[in-house]
Design an enzyme around this catalytic site. Structure first.
Site, mmCIF file in Angstrom:
data_model
loop_
_atom_site.group_PDB
_atom_site.id
_atom_site.type_symbol
_atom_site.label_atom_id
_atom_site.label_comp_id
_atom_site.label_asym_id
_atom_site.label_seq_id
_atom_site.Cartn_x
_atom_site.Cartn_y
_atom_site.Cartn_z
ATOM 1 N N LEU A 8 0.846 -1.190 0.000
ATOM 2 C CA LEU A 8 0.000 0.000 0.000
ATOM 3 C C LEU A 8 0.884 1.244 0.000
ATOM 4 C CD1 LEU A 8 -2.690 -1.153 2.600
ATOM 5 C CD2 LEU A 8 -2.494 -1.695 0.154
ATOM 6 N N GLY A 137 -3.828 1.369 15.822
ATOM 7 C CA GLY A 137 -4.958 0.467 16.001
ATOM 8 C C GLY A 137 -4.680 -0.557 17.088
ATOM 9 N N ASN A 167 -1.579 -2.922 16.101
ATOM 10 C CA ASN A 167 -1.559 -3.457 14.742
ATOM 11 C C ASN A 167 -0.343 -2.921 13.975
ATOM 12 O OD1 ASN A 167 -2.233 -4.402 12.189
ATOM 13 N ND2 ASN A 167 -3.717 -2.759 11.811
ATOM 14 N N HIS A 360 50.289 18.103 -4.378
ATOM 15 C CA HIS A 360 49.535 19.228 -3.831
ATOM 16 C C HIS A 360 49.198 20.268 -4.896
ATOM 17 C CE1 HIS A 360 53.808 19.347 -2.108
ATOM 18 N NE2 HIS A 360 53.891 19.798 -3.338
ATOM 19 N N TYR A 363 45.419 20.859 -10.778
ATOM 20 C CA TYR A 363 44.181 20.482 -11.456
ATOM 21 C C TYR A 363 44.540 19.598 -12.640
ATOM 22 C CZ TYR A 363 40.100 20.479 -14.407
ATOM 23 O OH TYR A 363 39.056 20.066 -15.177
ATOM 24 N N SER A 402 56.612 22.658 -11.066
ATOM 25 C CA SER A 402 55.603 23.467 -10.383
ATOM 26 C C SER A 402 55.186 24.680 -11.198
ATOM 27 C CB SER A 402 56.152 23.929 -9.028
ATOM 28 O OG SER A 402 56.411 22.829 -8.193
ATOM 29 N N CYS A 420 59.755 24.424 -14.419
ATOM 30 C CA CYS A 420 58.811 25.163 -13.574
ATOM 31 C C CYS A 420 58.390 26.462 -14.239
ATOM 32 C CB CYS A 420 59.463 25.475 -12.233
ATOM 33 S SG CYS A 420 59.877 24.031 -11.261
ATOM 34 N N ARG A 437 59.084 30.079 -20.757
ATOM 35 C CA ARG A 437 58.874 31.195 -19.840
ATOM 36 C C ARG A 437 59.845 32.301 -20.228
ATOM 37 N NH1 ARG A 437 61.493 27.498 -15.146
ATOM 38 N NH2 ARG A 437 63.687 28.076 -15.416
#
Length: 455
Positions: A8, A137, A167, A360, A363, A402, A420, A437
């Site tokens: 039910l 009940g 019940n 550490h 992404y 890094s 780096c 760089r």
């Protein structure tokens, strides 16, 4: 003899104060209704029929194709709900269950059905004693201790209200006799509803035996009608799940503060610390340490893995790998063996080979990283050009220094080194050092000329 379950699940659940149908509220990650169906299927039940009403389409969508449904357009009581399922009632045994009672167990259902059949009863009700039976009940017995009737509290006399046997809302019926009894059901009560409980009196008055099977504990038959009761039921379910894992050799440092869904698998000698959340079809191997406040969802974790205060979703982690603290593995991250994914490292839709490490602040998105690769602090795999995502490949034994950016699509060939601070836009040949760089220029005496010298 065939056994069917009629569940039910048509009620609105107004006290939940929710747009969601009551039976679709979840307990340990699974809807209450599906908990009941799982238990029914795990017992002797061969077929499940769900009576739907409020939110019928949503309820139907939550069910597997093998579960049949019938619609109760008007909610005119539990007896009326059972009337709607009459086409499925045959000469077998009919087990009636409540869709908002997720704590019932297979063992109790099996014992109830066995008691019903062995006693040759045509109807049986499951009951228990409750010190505070308010709202439930009452089981009224005659002088011989046999069931005379079940009376709802709103229709009970003061003497009947003093009865503590209540019940459960769970019944067994002989299907053939039930079909005869249903047309005799009336709504002559304070609620003007068709009470399922009245069917037992009808069957008794037809001259058939009605059984009462009493449980020792109330816990299994607890129903959910409010958010508070939902929390109470979930606490019990969490405790049951934790006990099962501890019995199988898992150490849980504080069971009251760990959340494990029913579908989770955990290997022996794994340790869970407080605040751990394990959900979905997560599988955790043996000898793992899952540190405090870690969340793992639909993920496969190998043996000997340590996860410290990290989030892992829809991913795979190989044996003896270390994750965290505060790492985030987003969907489709495939991490190899003996890998280190350190603090504040985010990995998404990437493969990372054995013995590689990103210790550490990195992404790694849409990447294929080989074995024995070092990803330095501050490295970003730049995967999005504003319209499309692109992949980056870093082959075995490579080193990314890094604060470097790898602009996808790009490949660092085997044993390639990235200096780096470099921004890499072209492939790095095998065994090469890429430096991208600006050259450093020192302007002597500049601080003094600008009047910035502190001495």
């Amino acid at each position: 003899m065939k056994l069917k379950a009629i569940i039910l699940a048509a009620g609105a659940g107004t006290r939940m104060k929710s747009k969601l149908p009551k039976v679709l509220h979840k307990v340990c990650g699974r809807t209450m209704l599906n908990h009941v169906i799982d238990v029914a299927k795990g017992s002797m039940v061969q077929e499940c029929i769900v009576v739907v009403g409020h939110g019928a389409e949503d309820v139907k969508e939550s069910l597997t194709p093998d579960v049949k449904t019938v619609l109760q357009k008007e909610q005119l009581g539990t007896g009326h709900a059972l009337m709607m399922a009459e086409p499925y009632i045959d000469d077998g045994t009919i087990l009636v269950l409540c869709g908002d009672g997720p704590l019932i167990t297979e063992e109790t259902l099996n014992r109830t059905v066995a008691y019903h059949r062995e006693g040759n009863f045509k109807a049986t009700v499951l009951t228990t004693d409750l010190a505070n039976p308010k709202g439930l009940g009452r089981i009224v017995r005659n002088a011989e201790g046999q069931l005379e009737k079940i009376v709802e509290e709103k229709d009970a006399t003061e003497e009947e209200k003093a009865i503590i046997e209540v019940n459960s809302g769970i019944y067994c019926f002989d299907g053939e006799i039930l079909k005869e009894a249903l047309p005799k059901l009336k709504n002559e009560n304070a609620q003007k509803e068709y009470y399922l409980t009245d069917i037992l009196s009808i069957i008794r008055n037809m001259g058939f035996g009605v059984g009462v099977y009493k449980l020792e504990e109330y816990e299994e038959i607890m129903a959910v009608n409010s958010r508070e009761q939902l929390a109470d039921v979930e606490a019990i379910m969490r405790r049951r799940i934790a006990k099962k894992h501890m019995a199988n050799g898992v150490t849980i440092m504080n069971p009251e503060h760990v959340y494990i869904e029913k579908t989770v698998t955990i290997g022996a000698d794994t340790i869970l610390y407080p605040g751990v959340i394990l959900t979905g079809n997560t599988v955790i191997g043996e000898d793992c340490i899952i540190g405090q406040n870690s969340r793992i969802e639909d993920t496969i974790i190998g043996d000997g893995v340590e996860v410290q205060s990290s989030t892992i979703i829809h991913s795979k982690v190989g044996n003896f790998t270390h994750i965290g603290p505060y790492a985030y593995l987003r969907p489709n991250s495939n991490i190899g063996e003996h890998v280190k994914i350190g603090d504040f490292v985010e990995v998404k839709n990437s493969n990372i080979g054995d013995h590689s490490k990103a210790s550490h602040l990195a992404y790694i998105g849409d990447a294929d990283v080989g074995q024995n690769v070092n990803i330095g602090c501050g490295v970003v795999f730049v995967n999005y050009d504003g319209k499309n995502k692109h992949r980056t490949t870093v082959e075995d034994n490579s080193f990314v220094g890094s604060n470097s950016n790898l602009i996808a699509p790009v490949t660092v060939k085997e044993s390639g080194y990235v200096a780096c601070g470099s921004t890499i836009t072209k492939d790095v040949p095998e065994g090469s050092l890429a430096v991208a760089r600006a050259r450093q220029e020192n302007k002597e005496g500049w601080t003094k000329r600008k009047g910035l010298l502190k001495k």
